[in-house]
Design a protein around this motif. Structure first.
Motif, PDB file in Angstrom:
ATOM      1  N   THR A   1       1.071  -1.164  -0.030  1.00 42.38           N
ATOM      2  CA  THR A   1       0.466  -0.183  -0.209  1.00 42.38           C
ATOM      3  C   THR A   1       0.798   1.391  -0.040  1.00 42.38           C
ATOM      4  O   THR A   1       1.144   2.279  -0.710  1.00 42.38           O
ATOM      5  CB  THR A   1      -0.837   0.060   1.511  1.00 42.38           C
ATOM      6  OG1 THR A   1      -1.534  -1.195   1.502  1.00 42.38           O
ATOM      7  CG2 THR A   1      -2.022   1.424   1.164  1.00 42.38           C
ATOM      8  N   PHE A   2       1.863   1.525   0.517  1.00 44.27           N
ATOM      9  CA  PHE A   2       2.912   2.629   1.010  1.00 44.27           C
ATOM     10  C   PHE A   2       3.743   2.457  -0.579  1.00 44.27           C
ATOM     11  O   PHE A   2       3.829   3.261  -0.774  1.00 44.27           O
ATOM     12  CB  PHE A   2       3.606   2.594   2.092  1.00 44.27           C
ATOM     13  CG  PHE A   2       3.028   2.728   3.468  1.00 44.27           C
ATOM     14  CD1 PHE A   2       2.273   4.093   3.504  1.00 44.27           C
ATOM     15  CD2 PHE A   2       3.464   1.913   4.043  1.00 44.27           C
ATOM     16  CE1 PHE A   2       1.678   4.046   4.533  1.00 44.27           C
ATOM     17  CE2 PHE A   2       2.712   2.317   5.270  1.00 44.27           C
ATOM     18  CZ  PHE A   2       2.028   3.188   6.276  1.00 44.27           C
TER      19      PHE A   2
ATOM     20  N   ILE B   1       3.237   5.898  -3.143  1.00 40.45           N
ATOM     21  CA  ILE B   1       4.400   6.991  -3.450  1.00 40.45           C
ATOM     22  C   ILE B   1       4.798   6.876  -4.697  1.00 40.45           C
ATOM     23  O   ILE B   1       4.681   8.248  -5.165  1.00 40.45           O
ATOM     24  CB  ILE B   1       5.793   5.872  -2.433  1.00 40.45           C
ATOM     25  CG1 ILE B   1       5.817   6.327  -0.765  1.00 40.45           C
ATOM     26  CG2 ILE B   1       6.832   6.588  -3.010  1.00 40.45           C
ATOM     27  CD1 ILE B   1       6.420   5.852   0.124  1.00 40.45           C
ATOM     28  N   LEU B   2       4.793   6.130  -4.906  1.00 43.36           N
ATOM     29  CA  LEU B   2       4.670   5.935  -6.368  1.00 43.36           C
ATOM     30  C   LEU B   2       3.601   6.356  -7.810  1.00 43.36           C
ATOM     31  O   LEU B   2       3.864   7.125  -8.416  1.00 43.36           O
ATOM     32  CB  LEU B   2       5.012   4.147  -7.380  1.00 43.36           C
ATOM     33  CG  LEU B   2       5.997   3.485  -6.694  1.00 43.36           C
ATOM     34  CD1 LEU B   2       6.158   2.321  -7.706  1.00 43.36           C
ATOM     35  CD2 LEU B   2       7.312   4.226  -7.504  1.00 43.36           C
TER      36      LEU B   2
ATOM     37  N   LEU C   1       2.035   0.510 -10.986  1.00 44.38           N
ATOM     38  CA  LEU C   1       1.368  -0.542 -10.401  1.00 44.38           C
ATOM     39  C   LEU C   1       2.279  -2.030 -10.366  1.00 44.38           C
ATOM     40  O   LEU C   1       2.720  -2.624  -9.258  1.00 44.38           O
ATOM     41  CB  LEU C   1       0.015  -1.695 -11.016  1.00 44.38           C
ATOM     42  CG  LEU C   1      -1.027  -2.827 -10.709  1.00 44.38           C
ATOM     43  CD1 LEU C   1      -1.701  -2.249  -9.502  1.00 44.38           C
ATOM     44  CD2 LEU C   1      -1.472  -3.213 -11.907  1.00 44.38           C
ATOM     45  N   VAL C   2       3.617  -2.190 -11.508  1.00 43.41           N
ATOM     46  CA  VAL C   2       4.246  -3.069 -11.262  1.00 43.41           C
ATOM     47  C   VAL C   2       5.305  -2.592 -10.506  1.00 43.41           C
ATOM     48  O   VAL C   2       5.170  -3.961  -9.838  1.00 43.41           O
ATOM     49  CB  VAL C   2       4.079  -3.420 -12.841  1.00 43.41           C
ATOM     50  CG1 VAL C   2       5.905  -3.863 -12.466  1.00 43.41           C
ATOM     51  CG2 VAL C   2       3.874  -4.136 -13.617  1.00 43.41           C
ATOM     52  N   GLY C   3       5.930  -1.283  -9.927  1.00 44.36           N
ATOM     53  CA  GLY C   3       6.963  -0.850  -9.684  1.00 44.36           C
ATOM     54  C   GLY C   3       6.649  -0.998  -8.138  1.00 44.36           C
ATOM     55  O   GLY C   3       7.317  -1.312  -7.058  1.00 44.36           O
ATOM     56  N   SER C   4       5.025  -1.093  -7.357  1.00 44.50           N
ATOM     57  CA  SER C   4       4.655  -1.199  -6.088  1.00 44.50           C
ATOM     58  C   SER C   4       5.002  -3.005  -5.699  1.00 44.50           C
ATOM     59  O   SER C   4       5.568  -3.070  -5.141  1.00 44.50           O
ATOM     60  CB  SER C   4       3.556  -0.674  -6.589  1.00 44.50           C
ATOM     61  OG  SER C   4       2.042  -1.564  -6.499  1.00 44.50           O
ATOM     62  N   PHE C   5       4.998  -3.260  -7.392  1.00 43.61           N
ATOM     63  CA  PHE C   5       5.124  -4.593  -6.235  1.00 43.61           C
ATOM     64  C   PHE C   5       6.737  -5.480  -6.351  1.00 43.61           C
ATOM     65  O   PHE C   5       6.527  -5.630  -5.310  1.00 43.61           O
ATOM     66  CB  PHE C   5       4.328  -5.929  -7.400  1.00 43.61           C
ATOM     67  CG  PHE C   5       2.695  -6.059  -7.363  1.00 43.61           C
ATOM     68  CD1 PHE C   5       2.764  -6.878  -5.845  1.00 43.61           C
ATOM     69  CD2 PHE C   5       2.333  -5.349  -8.764  1.00 43.61           C
ATOM     70  CE1 PHE C   5       0.855  -7.112  -5.920  1.00 43.61           C
ATOM     71  CE2 PHE C   5       0.752  -6.022  -8.258  1.00 43.61           C
ATOM     72  CZ  PHE C   5       0.215  -6.574  -7.099  1.00 43.61           C
ATOM     73  N   VAL C   6       7.176  -5.037  -7.281  1.00 41.85           N
ATOM     74  CA  VAL C   6       8.219  -4.626  -7.530  1.00 41.85           C
ATOM     75  C   VAL C   6       9.468  -4.477  -6.527  1.00 41.85           C
ATOM     76  O   VAL C   6      10.402  -5.033  -5.593  1.00 41.85           O
ATOM     77  CB  VAL C   6       9.474  -4.495  -8.191  1.00 41.85           C
ATOM     78  CG1 VAL C   6      10.655  -4.611  -8.412  1.00 41.85           C
ATOM     79  CG2 VAL C   6       9.148  -4.746  -9.547  1.00 41.85           C
TER      80      VAL C   6
ATOM     81  N   TYR D   1      10.792  -6.654   0.982  1.00 38.16           N
ATOM     82  CA  TYR D   1      10.353  -8.209   1.702  1.00 38.16           C
ATOM     83  C   TYR D   1      12.310  -8.815   1.987  1.00 38.16           C
ATOM     84  O   TYR D   1      12.578  -9.295   2.952  1.00 38.16           O
ATOM     85  CB  TYR D   1       9.356  -8.833   1.226  1.00 38.16           C
ATOM     86  CG  TYR D   1       9.519 -10.276   1.841  1.00 38.16           C
ATOM     87  CD1 TYR D   1       8.540 -10.564   3.351  1.00 38.16           C
ATOM     88  CD2 TYR D   1      10.468 -11.256   1.535  1.00 38.16           C
ATOM     89  CE1 TYR D   1       8.685 -11.297   3.969  1.00 38.16           C
ATOM     90  CE2 TYR D   1      10.004 -12.358   1.936  1.00 38.16           C
ATOM     91  CZ  TYR D   1       8.706 -12.571   2.889  1.00 38.16           C
ATOM     92  OH  TYR D   1       8.880 -13.966   3.949  1.00 38.16           O
ATOM     93  N   MET D   2      12.484  -8.923   0.903  1.00 39.99           N
ATOM     94  CA  MET D   2      14.179  -9.630   0.600  1.00 39.99           C
ATOM     95  C   MET D   2      14.748  -8.509   1.571  1.00 39.99           C
ATOM     96  O   MET D   2      15.702  -9.737   1.776  1.00 39.99           O
ATOM     97  CB  MET D   2      14.492  -9.583  -0.230  1.00 39.99           C
ATOM     98  CG  MET D   2      13.283 -10.808  -1.311  1.00 39.99           C
ATOM     99  SD  MET D   2      13.935 -10.410  -3.017  1.00 39.99           S
ATOM    100  CE  MET D   2      15.456 -11.842  -3.547  1.00 39.99           C
ATOM    101  N   LEU D   3      14.669  -7.548   1.907  1.00 39.32           N
ATOM    102  CA  LEU D   3      15.737  -6.469   2.315  1.00 39.32           C
ATOM    103  C   LEU D   3      15.323  -7.086   3.956  1.00 39.32           C
ATOM    104  O   LEU D   3      16.446  -7.066   5.225  1.00 39.32           O
ATOM    105  CB  LEU D   3      15.246  -4.747   1.918  1.00 39.32           C
ATOM    106  CG  LEU D   3      16.764  -4.238   1.806  1.00 39.32           C
ATOM    107  CD1 LEU D   3      16.528  -2.746   0.985  1.00 39.32           C
ATOM    108  CD2 LEU D   3      17.967  -4.383   2.497  1.00 39.32           C
ATOM    109  N   GLY D   4      14.086  -7.440   4.313  1.00 37.64           N
ATOM    110  CA  GLY D   4      13.779  -7.165   5.716  1.00 37.64           C
ATOM    111  C   GLY D   4      14.289  -8.548   6.438  1.00 37.64           C
ATOM    112  O   GLY D   4      14.620  -8.672   7.089  1.00 37.64           O
TER     113      GLY D   4
END
Length: 64
Positions: A13-14, A18-19, A46-51, A57-60
Motif C-alpha cells: 500500500t505504501f 508513493i509511486l 502497479l508493477v513498480g509497487s509489487f517490485v 521483503y527480501m531486504l527485511g
C-alpha cells in the motif's frame, strides 16, 4: 501468517501510494496527460509497487 500478510499488504500500500504520488507530481508539472503516457505510467506504478514490496521483503529477511 496473518501478521506477515498484514505487513506485506501495508508495504504494498505504501509503495503504491508513493509511486502514484510521483506520477501525480509529474501531472502537476504538466507532463503525462496523453492517454498512452497515462496508461503506461499507471502500469509502471502497479508493477513498480509489487517490485518494491518484494525488494523490501527480501531486504527485511536479509536475502539480499
Amino acid at each position: 501468517i496473518f501478521g506477515k500478510f498484514f505487513v506485506i499488504s501495508l508495504c504494498w500500500t505504501f509503495s503504491f501510494h508513493i509511486l502514484n504520488e510521483i506520477r501525480h507530481l509529474a501531472w502537476d508539472w504538466g507532463y503525462g496527460f496523453e492517454l498512452k503516457t497515462s496508461k503506461i505510467s499507471g502500469i509502471f506504478v502497479l508493477v513498480g509497487s509489487f517490485v518494491l514490496t518484494i525488494l523490501f521483503y527480501m531486504l527485511g529477511r536479509n536475502l539480499i
